[in-house]
Scaffold this motif. Structure first.
Motif, PDB file in Angstrom:
ATOM      1  N   ARG A 100       0.815  -1.215   0.000  1.00 50.04           N
ATOM      2  CA  ARG A 100       0.000   0.000   0.000  1.00 50.04           C
ATOM      3  C   ARG A 100       0.850   1.267   0.000  1.00 50.04           C
ATOM      4  O   ARG A 100       0.331   2.367   0.113  1.00 50.04           O
ATOM      5  CB  ARG A 100      -0.941   0.008   1.205  1.00 50.04           C
ATOM      6  N   SER A 101       2.144   1.102  -0.100  1.00 46.35           N
ATOM      7  CA  SER A 101       2.998   2.280  -0.209  1.00 46.35           C
ATOM      8  C   SER A 101       2.623   2.988  -1.507  1.00 46.35           C
ATOM      9  O   SER A 101       2.117   2.356  -2.436  1.00 46.35           O
ATOM     10  CB  SER A 101       4.458   1.865  -0.261  1.00 46.35           C
ATOM     11  N   PRO A 102       2.864   4.295  -1.586  1.00 49.43           N
ATOM     12  CA  PRO A 102       2.469   5.018  -2.795  1.00 49.43           C
ATOM     13  C   PRO A 102       2.979   4.329  -4.056  1.00 49.43           C
ATOM     14  O   PRO A 102       4.061   3.740  -4.067  1.00 49.43           O
ATOM     15  CB  PRO A 102       3.137   6.381  -2.597  1.00 49.43           C
ATOM     16  N   ILE A 139       8.309   2.370   5.310  1.00 50.02           N
ATOM     17  CA  ILE A 139       7.392   3.292   4.649  1.00 50.02           C
ATOM     18  C   ILE A 139       5.954   2.895   4.940  1.00 50.02           C
ATOM     19  O   ILE A 139       5.503   1.811   4.574  1.00 50.02           O
ATOM     20  CB  ILE A 139       7.649   3.327   3.133  1.00 50.02           C
ATOM     21  N   PRO A 141       1.929   3.874   4.541  1.00 44.51           N
ATOM     22  CA  PRO A 141       1.065   4.731   3.735  1.00 44.51           C
ATOM     23  C   PRO A 141       0.557   5.901   4.577  1.00 44.51           C
ATOM     24  O   PRO A 141       0.381   5.754   5.791  1.00 44.51           O
ATOM     25  CB  PRO A 141      -0.093   3.812   3.339  1.00 44.51           C
ATOM     26  N   LYS A 142       0.338   7.057   3.917  1.00 42.84           N
ATOM     27  CA  LYS A 142      -0.084   8.273   4.644  1.00 42.84           C
ATOM     28  C   LYS A 142      -1.322   8.018   5.491  1.00 42.84           C
ATOM     29  O   LYS A 142      -1.432   8.469   6.616  1.00 42.84           O
ATOM     30  CB  LYS A 142      -0.384   9.389   3.635  1.00 42.84           C
ATOM     31  N   GLU A 143      -2.266   7.249   4.924  1.00 38.93           N
ATOM     32  CA  GLU A 143      -3.526   7.030   5.632  1.00 38.93           C
ATOM     33  C   GLU A 143      -3.410   5.866   6.627  1.00 38.93           C
ATOM     34  O   GLU A 143      -4.400   5.376   7.155  1.00 38.93           O
ATOM     35  CB  GLU A 143      -4.671   6.797   4.642  1.00 38.93           C
ATOM     36  N   GLY A 144      -2.197   5.403   6.873  1.00 42.25           N
ATOM     37  CA  GLY A 144      -1.991   4.290   7.801  1.00 42.25           C
ATOM     38  C   GLY A 144      -2.512   2.998   7.191  1.00 42.25           C
ATOM     39  O   GLY A 144      -2.549   2.842   5.976  1.00 42.25           O
ATOM     40  N   CYS A 145      -2.949   2.079   8.045  1.00 46.52           N
ATOM     41  CA  CYS A 145      -3.377   0.763   7.546  1.00 46.52           C
ATOM     42  C   CYS A 145      -4.891   0.707   7.340  1.00 46.52           C
ATOM     43  O   CYS A 145      -5.434  -0.358   7.039  1.00 46.52           O
ATOM     44  CB  CYS A 145      -2.951  -0.322   8.530  1.00 46.52           C
ATOM     45  N   THR A 181       8.023   6.570   7.966  1.00 42.75           N
ATOM     46  CA  THR A 181       7.691   7.741   7.163  1.00 42.75           C
ATOM     47  C   THR A 181       6.832   7.344   5.968  1.00 42.75           C
ATOM     48  O   THR A 181       6.934   6.213   5.488  1.00 42.75           O
ATOM     49  CB  THR A 181       8.986   8.433   6.659  1.00 42.75           C
ATOM     50  N   PRO A 182       5.987   8.257   5.491  1.00 45.02           N
ATOM     51  CA  PRO A 182       5.255   7.943   4.259  1.00 45.02           C
ATOM     52  C   PRO A 182       6.084   8.293   3.029  1.00 45.02           C
ATOM     53  O   PRO A 182       5.662   8.069   1.900  1.00 45.02           O
ATOM     54  CB  PRO A 182       4.009   8.833   4.361  1.00 45.02           C
ATOM     55  N   GLU A 183       7.260   8.863   3.234  1.00 46.31           N
ATOM     56  CA  GLU A 183       8.060   9.351   2.109  1.00 46.31           C
ATOM     57  C   GLU A 183       9.071   8.320   1.640  1.00 46.31           C
ATOM     58  O   GLU A 183       9.673   7.621   2.443  1.00 46.31           O
ATOM     59  CB  GLU A 183       8.826  10.622   2.523  1.00 46.31           C
TER      60      GLU A 183
END
Ligand code: SF4
Ligand code: SF4
Ligand code: SF4
Length: 380
Positions: A100-102, A139, A141-145, A181-183
Protein backbone atom coordinates in the motif's frame (compact mmCIF):
# COMPACT_ATOMS: atom_id res chain seq x y z
CA UNK A 1 14.26 -25.50 1.04
CA UNK A 2 12.94 -29.00 1.80
CA UNK A 3 10.25 -30.85 -0.16
CA UNK A 4 7.38 -29.64 2.11
CA UNK A 5 8.51 -26.08 1.77
CA UNK A 6 8.79 -26.40 -1.99
CA UNK A 7 5.31 -27.99 -2.23
CA UNK A 8 3.83 -25.28 -0.05
CA UNK A 9 5.61 -22.60 -2.03
CA UNK A 10 4.20 -24.00 -5.27
CA UNK A 11 0.61 -23.97 -3.99
CA UNK A 12 1.10 -20.48 -2.58
CA UNK A 13 0.83 -21.21 1.15
CA UNK A 14 3.05 -20.65 4.15
CA UNK A 15 4.69 -23.81 5.47
CA UNK A 16 3.62 -25.35 8.76
CA UNK A 17 6.27 -27.48 10.44
CA UNK A 18 3.99 -29.37 12.77
CA UNK A 19 6.82 -30.74 14.87
CA UNK A 20 7.65 -27.19 16.00
CA UNK A 21 4.07 -26.20 16.85
CA UNK A 22 3.27 -26.24 20.58
CA UNK A 23 -0.04 -27.95 19.76
CA UNK A 24 1.84 -30.97 18.46
CA UNK A 25 3.93 -31.07 21.63
CA UNK A 26 0.89 -31.14 23.90
CA UNK A 27 -2.89 -31.11 23.45
CA UNK A 28 -2.95 -28.82 26.50
CA UNK A 29 -1.22 -26.05 24.53
CA UNK A 30 -3.53 -23.04 24.35
CA UNK A 31 -1.66 -21.13 21.63
CA UNK A 32 -3.73 -20.05 18.66
CA UNK A 33 -1.86 -16.92 17.76
CA UNK A 34 -1.58 -17.93 14.10
CA UNK A 35 -5.35 -18.39 13.72
CA UNK A 36 -6.03 -15.09 15.47
CA UNK A 37 -3.59 -13.19 13.28
CA UNK A 38 -4.66 -14.49 9.86
CA UNK A 39 -6.48 -11.66 8.03
CA UNK A 40 -8.35 -14.19 5.87
CA UNK A 41 -9.46 -16.30 8.84
CA UNK A 42 -7.68 -19.02 6.87
CA UNK A 43 -6.23 -21.03 9.78
CA UNK A 44 -8.37 -23.46 11.72
CA UNK A 45 -7.21 -24.94 14.99
CA UNK A 46 -8.16 -28.62 15.03
CA UNK A 47 -7.35 -31.46 17.40
CA UNK A 48 -4.21 -32.01 15.32
CA UNK A 49 -3.15 -28.38 15.57
CA UNK A 50 -3.48 -25.62 12.97
CA UNK A 51 -4.76 -26.37 9.46
CA UNK A 52 -4.02 -23.85 6.74
CA UNK A 53 -7.16 -23.62 4.63
CA UNK A 54 -6.67 -20.33 2.87
CA UNK A 55 -3.48 -18.31 2.57
CA UNK A 56 -2.29 -15.23 0.72
CA UNK A 57 1.23 -15.49 2.15
CA UNK A 58 1.11 -12.18 4.01
CA UNK A 59 3.48 -13.75 6.57
CA UNK A 60 1.56 -12.46 9.61
CA UNK A 61 1.03 -15.92 11.14
CA UNK A 62 4.75 -16.63 10.79
CA UNK A 63 5.51 -13.30 12.47
CA UNK A 64 3.41 -14.14 15.54
CA UNK A 65 4.27 -17.85 15.85
CA UNK A 66 6.62 -17.99 18.86
CA UNK A 67 8.31 -21.23 17.88
CA UNK A 68 8.95 -20.59 14.19
CA UNK A 69 6.55 -23.41 13.23
CA UNK A 70 5.19 -21.30 10.38
CA UNK A 71 7.29 -19.77 7.69
CA UNK A 72 7.15 -18.38 4.22
CA UNK A 73 10.14 -20.02 2.52
CA UNK A 74 10.60 -16.94 0.34
CA UNK A 75 10.56 -14.45 3.17
CA UNK A 76 12.12 -15.98 6.24
CA UNK A 77 13.72 -13.81 8.95
CA UNK A 78 17.09 -14.97 7.54
CA UNK A 79 16.11 -13.74 4.08
CA UNK A 80 15.17 -10.26 5.33
CA UNK A 81 18.37 -10.10 7.34
CA UNK A 82 20.57 -11.21 4.44
CA UNK A 83 18.83 -8.82 2.04
CA UNK A 84 19.13 -5.93 4.49
CA UNK A 85 22.80 -6.68 5.06
CA UNK A 86 23.50 -6.81 1.34
CA UNK A 87 21.92 -3.38 0.99
CA UNK A 88 23.73 -1.91 4.00
CA UNK A 89 27.06 -2.86 2.44
CA UNK A 90 26.32 -0.29 -0.26
CA UNK A 91 23.65 2.07 1.04
CA UNK A 92 23.41 3.98 4.27
CA UNK A 93 19.89 2.73 4.86
CA UNK A 94 17.57 -0.10 3.97
CA UNK A 95 13.95 0.73 3.18
CA UNK A 96 11.06 -1.70 3.70
CA UNK A 97 7.77 -0.99 2.00
CA UNK A 98 4.37 -2.72 1.77
CA UNK A 99 1.93 -3.07 -1.16
CA UNK A 100 0.00 0.00 0.00
CA UNK A 101 3.00 2.28 -0.21
CA UNK A 102 2.47 5.02 -2.80
CA UNK A 103 2.45 3.71 -6.35
CA UNK A 104 5.61 5.58 -7.28
CA UNK A 105 7.51 3.73 -4.56
CA UNK A 106 6.43 0.41 -5.99
CA UNK A 107 7.70 1.55 -9.38
CA UNK A 108 10.94 2.82 -7.95
CA UNK A 109 14.00 0.77 -8.88
CA UNK A 110 16.24 2.12 -6.15
CA UNK A 111 18.45 -0.67 -4.89
CA UNK A 112 17.85 -0.10 -1.19
CA UNK A 113 14.12 -0.97 -1.31
CA UNK A 114 12.78 -4.28 0.03
CA UNK A 115 9.18 -5.32 -0.50
CA UNK A 116 7.25 -6.96 2.35
CA UNK A 117 3.62 -8.11 2.01
CA UNK A 118 2.88 -6.38 5.34
CA UNK A 119 5.21 -4.45 7.65
CA UNK A 120 3.78 -6.56 10.48
CA UNK A 121 5.58 -9.55 8.97
CA UNK A 122 8.98 -8.05 9.84
CA UNK A 123 10.26 -9.58 13.08
CA UNK A 124 11.64 -7.02 15.58
CA UNK A 125 14.82 -9.12 15.97
CA UNK A 126 15.61 -8.66 12.26
CA UNK A 127 15.03 -4.91 12.44
CA UNK A 128 17.18 -4.70 15.56
CA UNK A 129 20.02 -6.66 13.92
CA UNK A 130 19.90 -4.31 10.92
CA UNK A 131 19.68 -1.23 13.16
CA UNK A 132 22.92 -2.35 14.82
CA UNK A 133 24.57 -2.24 11.39
CA UNK A 134 22.92 0.77 9.76
CA UNK A 135 19.72 2.75 9.38
CA UNK A 136 16.25 1.47 8.54
CA UNK A 137 13.25 3.21 7.05
CA UNK A 138 9.77 1.71 7.11
CA UNK A 139 7.39 3.29 4.65
CA UNK A 140 3.87 3.54 5.99
CA UNK A 141 1.06 4.73 3.74
CA UNK A 142 -0.08 8.27 4.64
CA UNK A 143 -3.53 7.03 5.63
CA UNK A 144 -1.99 4.29 7.80
CA UNK A 145 -3.38 0.76 7.55
CA UNK A 146 -7.02 1.86 7.39
CA UNK A 147 -8.88 0.03 4.67
CA UNK A 148 -6.05 -2.43 4.01
CA UNK A 149 -7.11 -6.02 3.36
CA UNK A 150 -4.41 -7.08 5.84
CA UNK A 151 -5.63 -4.74 8.56
CA UNK A 152 -4.79 -7.26 11.29
CA UNK A 153 -1.21 -6.52 10.36
CA UNK A 154 -1.51 -3.05 11.90
CA UNK A 155 -1.83 -4.38 15.44
CA UNK A 156 1.01 -6.85 14.87
CA UNK A 157 3.19 -4.14 13.35
CA UNK A 158 2.47 -1.74 16.23
CA UNK A 159 3.27 -4.44 18.74
CA UNK A 160 6.52 -5.42 16.96
CA UNK A 161 7.46 -1.77 16.63
CA UNK A 162 7.00 -1.07 20.32
CA UNK A 163 9.03 -4.21 21.20
CA UNK A 164 11.73 -2.95 18.84
CA UNK A 165 11.76 0.45 20.54
CA UNK A 166 12.07 -1.17 23.96
CA UNK A 167 15.01 -3.21 22.62
CA UNK A 168 16.71 -0.07 21.23
CA UNK A 169 16.15 1.69 24.55
CA UNK A 170 17.57 -1.22 26.55
CA UNK A 171 20.63 -1.27 24.29
CA UNK A 172 20.98 2.54 24.37
CA UNK A 173 20.86 2.62 20.57
CA UNK A 174 19.52 5.88 19.11
CA UNK A 175 15.83 5.45 18.15
CA UNK A 176 16.63 7.55 15.05
CA UNK A 177 18.17 4.45 13.46
CA UNK A 178 14.62 3.37 12.62
CA UNK A 179 12.42 5.81 10.80
CA UNK A 180 8.71 5.53 10.04
CA UNK A 181 7.69 7.74 7.16
CA UNK A 182 5.26 7.94 4.26
CA UNK A 183 8.06 9.35 2.11
CA UNK A 184 10.32 7.39 -0.20
CA UNK A 185 13.94 7.37 0.76
CA UNK A 186 16.40 6.27 -1.91
CA UNK A 187 19.23 6.42 0.55
CA UNK A 188 22.73 7.59 -0.11
CA UNK A 189 25.26 5.20 -1.58
CA UNK A 190 28.22 4.76 0.75
CA UNK A 191 31.50 6.29 -0.42
CA UNK A 192 33.47 3.94 -2.66
CA UNK A 193 30.41 1.94 -3.78
CA UNK A 194 28.46 1.97 -6.99
CA UNK A 195 24.83 0.88 -7.25
CA UNK A 196 24.76 -2.69 -8.45
CA UNK A 197 21.80 -4.18 -6.63
CA UNK A 198 18.42 -4.58 -8.22
CA UNK A 199 15.33 -4.46 -6.04
CA UNK A 200 13.85 -7.90 -5.38
CA UNK A 201 10.21 -7.09 -5.94
CA UNK A 202 8.67 -9.70 -8.16
CA UNK A 203 8.14 -13.34 -7.31
CA UNK A 204 10.85 -14.47 -9.73
CA UNK A 205 13.36 -11.96 -8.46
CA UNK A 206 12.63 -12.91 -4.85
CA UNK A 207 13.09 -16.59 -5.65
CA UNK A 208 16.32 -15.87 -7.52
CA UNK A 209 17.56 -13.70 -4.66
CA UNK A 210 16.76 -16.46 -2.18
CA UNK A 211 18.78 -19.05 -4.11
CA UNK A 212 21.59 -16.56 -4.59
CA UNK A 213 21.68 -16.04 -0.85
CA UNK A 214 21.50 -19.75 -0.03
CA UNK A 215 24.49 -20.36 -2.31
CA UNK A 216 26.39 -17.50 -0.73
CA UNK A 217 25.57 -18.61 2.83
CA UNK A 218 26.74 -22.15 1.99
CA UNK A 219 29.94 -20.73 0.54
CA UNK A 220 30.50 -18.52 3.58
CA UNK A 221 29.81 -21.42 5.90
CA UNK A 222 32.29 -23.61 4.03
CA UNK A 223 34.83 -20.84 4.27
CA UNK A 224 34.17 -20.65 8.02
CA UNK A 225 32.80 -17.11 7.87
CA UNK A 226 29.88 -15.86 9.96
CA UNK A 227 26.71 -17.57 8.78
CA UNK A 228 23.31 -15.94 8.55
CA UNK A 229 21.41 -17.06 11.65
CA UNK A 230 18.12 -18.71 10.82
CA UNK A 231 15.83 -18.27 13.82
CA UNK A 232 14.72 -15.01 15.40
CA UNK A 233 16.49 -15.98 18.63
CA UNK A 234 19.74 -16.67 16.78
CA UNK A 235 19.42 -13.35 14.95
CA UNK A 236 18.96 -11.54 18.26
CA UNK A 237 21.93 -13.29 19.87
CA UNK A 238 24.18 -12.57 16.92
CA UNK A 239 23.26 -8.86 17.10
CA UNK A 240 23.95 -8.77 20.85
CA UNK A 241 27.29 -10.57 20.42
CA UNK A 242 28.28 -8.06 17.77
CA UNK A 243 27.34 -5.12 20.02
CA UNK A 244 29.28 -6.66 22.89
CA UNK A 245 32.35 -7.20 20.70
CA UNK A 246 32.23 -3.57 19.64
CA UNK A 247 31.83 -2.40 23.24
CA UNK A 248 28.32 -1.16 22.48
CA UNK A 249 26.44 -2.93 25.27
CA UNK A 250 25.35 -0.65 28.13
CA UNK A 251 27.24 -1.30 31.36
CA UNK A 252 24.23 -0.91 33.63
CA UNK A 253 21.54 -3.55 33.75
CA UNK A 254 18.28 -2.74 31.98
CA UNK A 255 14.88 -4.28 31.45
CA UNK A 256 14.52 -6.40 28.31
CA UNK A 257 11.12 -6.63 26.57
CA UNK A 258 10.48 -10.25 27.45
CA UNK A 259 8.42 -11.63 30.32
CA UNK A 260 10.22 -13.77 32.86
CA UNK A 261 8.83 -16.92 34.46
CA UNK A 262 8.09 -17.66 38.09
CA UNK A 263 6.79 -20.59 40.09
CA UNK A 264 3.71 -19.58 42.03
CA UNK A 265 2.46 -22.93 43.28
CA UNK A 266 3.52 -26.45 44.21
CA UNK A 267 6.23 -27.99 42.04
CA UNK A 268 6.92 -31.72 42.29
CA UNK A 269 9.81 -31.64 39.81
CA UNK A 270 7.91 -33.94 37.49
CA UNK A 271 9.96 -32.69 34.51
CA UNK A 272 6.91 -32.15 32.28
CA UNK A 273 7.58 -28.46 31.58
CA UNK A 274 11.31 -28.94 31.03
CA UNK A 275 10.80 -31.96 28.75
CA UNK A 276 8.21 -30.20 26.61
CA UNK A 277 9.78 -26.73 26.42
CA UNK A 278 10.57 -26.39 22.69
CA UNK A 279 13.55 -24.15 23.41
CA UNK A 280 15.29 -26.04 26.19
CA UNK A 281 14.80 -22.98 28.41
CA UNK A 282 13.71 -25.01 31.46
CA UNK A 283 16.20 -27.37 33.01
CA UNK A 284 15.73 -29.81 35.85
CA UNK A 285 19.12 -30.24 37.44
CA UNK A 286 20.53 -31.03 40.85
CA UNK A 287 17.17 -30.84 42.59
CA UNK A 288 16.40 -27.44 41.11
CA UNK A 289 14.18 -26.20 38.32
CA UNK A 290 16.20 -23.65 36.32
CA UNK A 291 15.13 -21.14 33.69
CA UNK A 292 17.28 -19.64 30.92
CA UNK A 293 15.62 -16.39 29.70
CA UNK A 294 18.03 -16.20 26.76
CA UNK A 295 16.47 -19.33 25.26
CA UNK A 296 12.81 -18.72 26.12
CA UNK A 297 10.49 -18.09 23.16
CA UNK A 298 7.59 -16.89 25.34
CA UNK A 299 5.39 -19.59 23.81
CA UNK A 300 3.56 -20.22 27.11
CA UNK A 301 3.56 -24.01 26.69
CA UNK A 302 5.11 -24.58 30.12
CA UNK A 303 2.26 -22.62 31.75
CA UNK A 304 -0.27 -24.78 29.91
CA UNK A 305 1.25 -28.17 30.66
CA UNK A 306 1.97 -27.84 34.37
CA UNK A 307 -0.71 -30.00 36.00
CA UNK A 308 -0.66 -27.80 39.07
CA UNK A 309 -0.80 -24.50 37.14
CA UNK A 310 2.29 -23.56 39.11
CA UNK A 311 4.10 -21.53 36.46
CA UNK A 312 3.23 -17.95 35.71
CA UNK A 313 4.66 -15.05 33.72
CA UNK A 314 6.95 -12.88 35.81
CA UNK A 315 8.39 -9.37 35.51
CA UNK A 316 10.46 -8.39 32.51
CA UNK A 317 13.81 -10.17 32.37
CA UNK A 318 16.99 -8.11 32.40
CA UNK A 319 19.27 -7.46 29.44
CA UNK A 320 22.14 -9.07 31.38
CA UNK A 321 20.14 -12.27 31.85
CA UNK A 322 20.01 -12.50 28.04
CA UNK A 323 23.60 -11.49 27.24
CA UNK A 324 25.17 -13.62 30.00
CA UNK A 325 22.78 -16.53 29.29
CA UNK A 326 21.92 -16.56 32.97
CA UNK A 327 20.27 -19.59 34.60
CA UNK A 328 17.66 -18.54 37.12
CA UNK A 329 16.46 -20.77 39.93
CA UNK A 330 12.68 -21.20 39.83
CA UNK A 331 12.21 -23.94 42.43
CA UNK A 332 14.35 -25.98 44.83
CA UNK A 333 13.56 -29.44 46.23
CA UNK A 334 12.76 -29.59 49.92
CA UNK A 335 11.58 -32.57 51.96
CA UNK A 336 8.09 -32.03 53.32
CA UNK A 337 5.39 -33.88 55.24
CA UNK A 338 1.95 -34.17 53.64
CA UNK A 339 -0.70 -32.35 55.70
CA UNK A 340 -3.28 -34.93 54.56
CA UNK A 341 -1.62 -38.37 54.83
CA UNK A 342 1.51 -37.55 56.81
CA UNK A 343 3.85 -39.11 54.19
CA UNK A 344 7.24 -37.52 53.55
CA UNK A 345 7.63 -36.17 49.99
CA UNK A 346 9.90 -33.95 47.88
CA UNK A 347 8.59 -30.73 46.39
CA UNK A 348 9.14 -26.97 46.51
CA UNK A 349 8.11 -24.73 49.40
CA UNK A 350 4.57 -24.19 48.11
CA UNK A 351 3.51 -27.84 48.29
CA UNK A 352 1.63 -28.93 51.40
CA UNK A 353 0.21 -32.16 49.98
CA UNK A 354 2.15 -35.08 48.56
CA UNK A 355 1.66 -35.62 44.83
CA UNK A 356 -0.85 -38.45 45.30
CA UNK A 357 -3.06 -36.46 47.69
CA UNK A 358 -2.66 -33.38 45.51
CA UNK A 359 -3.93 -35.20 42.40
CA UNK A 360 -6.96 -36.44 44.33
CA UNK A 361 -7.98 -32.85 45.04
CA UNK A 362 -9.66 -31.21 42.05
CA UNK A 363 -8.83 -27.70 43.19
CA UNK A 364 -5.09 -27.06 43.03
CA UNK A 365 -5.46 -23.88 45.08
CA UNK A 366 -6.15 -26.14 48.09
CA UNK A 367 -2.54 -27.06 47.84
CA UNK A 368 -1.28 -23.54 48.44
CA UNK A 369 -0.05 -23.21 51.98
CA UNK A 370 -2.27 -20.75 53.85
CA UNK A 371 0.72 -19.35 55.70
CA UNK A 372 2.77 -18.60 52.60
CA UNK A 373 2.96 -15.16 51.03
CA UNK A 374 2.86 -14.52 47.28
CA UNK A 375 6.62 -14.89 46.99
CA UNK A 376 6.64 -18.19 48.82
CA UNK A 377 8.13 -16.77 52.02
CA UNK A 378 6.56 -17.55 55.36
CA UNK A 379 4.26 -14.83 56.65
CA UNK A 380 5.16 -13.55 60.11
S1 SF4 B 1 1.20 -19.77 16.44
FE1 SF4 B 1 2.73 -21.40 16.06
S2 SF4 B 1 2.84 -22.58 18.00
FE2 SF4 B 1 0.92 -21.34 18.04
S3 SF4 B 1 -0.69 -22.75 17.24
FE3 SF4 B 1 0.09 -21.51 15.49
S4 SF4 B 1 1.74 -22.78 14.58
FE4 SF4 B 1 1.33 -23.60 16.64
S1 SF4 C 1 6.62 -26.49 37.38
FE1 SF4 C 1 4.92 -27.95 37.12
S2 SF4 C 1 5.42 -29.06 35.22
FE2 SF4 C 1 7.31 -28.03 35.88
S3 SF4 C 1 8.42 -29.58 37.08
FE3 SF4 C 1 7.19 -28.33 38.51
S4 SF4 C 1 5.27 -29.47 38.73
FE4 SF4 C 1 6.26 -30.27 36.89
S1 SF4 D 1 10.22 -21.68 29.08
FE1 SF4 D 1 9.69 -20.24 27.42
S2 SF4 D 1 10.06 -21.40 25.52
FE2 SF4 D 1 9.97 -22.90 27.21
S3 SF4 D 1 7.83 -23.60 27.25
FE3 SF4 D 1 8.01 -21.89 28.72
S4 SF4 D 1 7.44 -20.02 27.58
FE4 SF4 D 1 7.88 -21.67 26.04
Amino acid sequence: MDIRELASFLVGKVVLRRELCTKSLSPRASCQRCAESCPLGGIEITGEGPEIIDCNRCGLCAAVCPTGALKDPERTPAFFLARGREILKIYEEVVFFCPRSPYRIRQEKAGNLVFVPCLGALPPEVLLALAVEGRITLILPKEGCRGCALQKGQEIFENNFSVLHMMLEALALPPGRIKLTPEISRGRVKPGHSVGLEVAMGRRELFAALFRNIKRWEREENEGRARIPSTRREILHQALVRLEREGGLPQENRDWPQAGLKVVGPCYFCNVCSRLCPAGALILEEERLLFKPSLCLSCGLCLDVCLHRSLSWGDKVSLKSITTRERQELAVVTVKECINCGEKFSANIYAQLCLRCSLQRPNPSFNLAPNLGGNGELKK
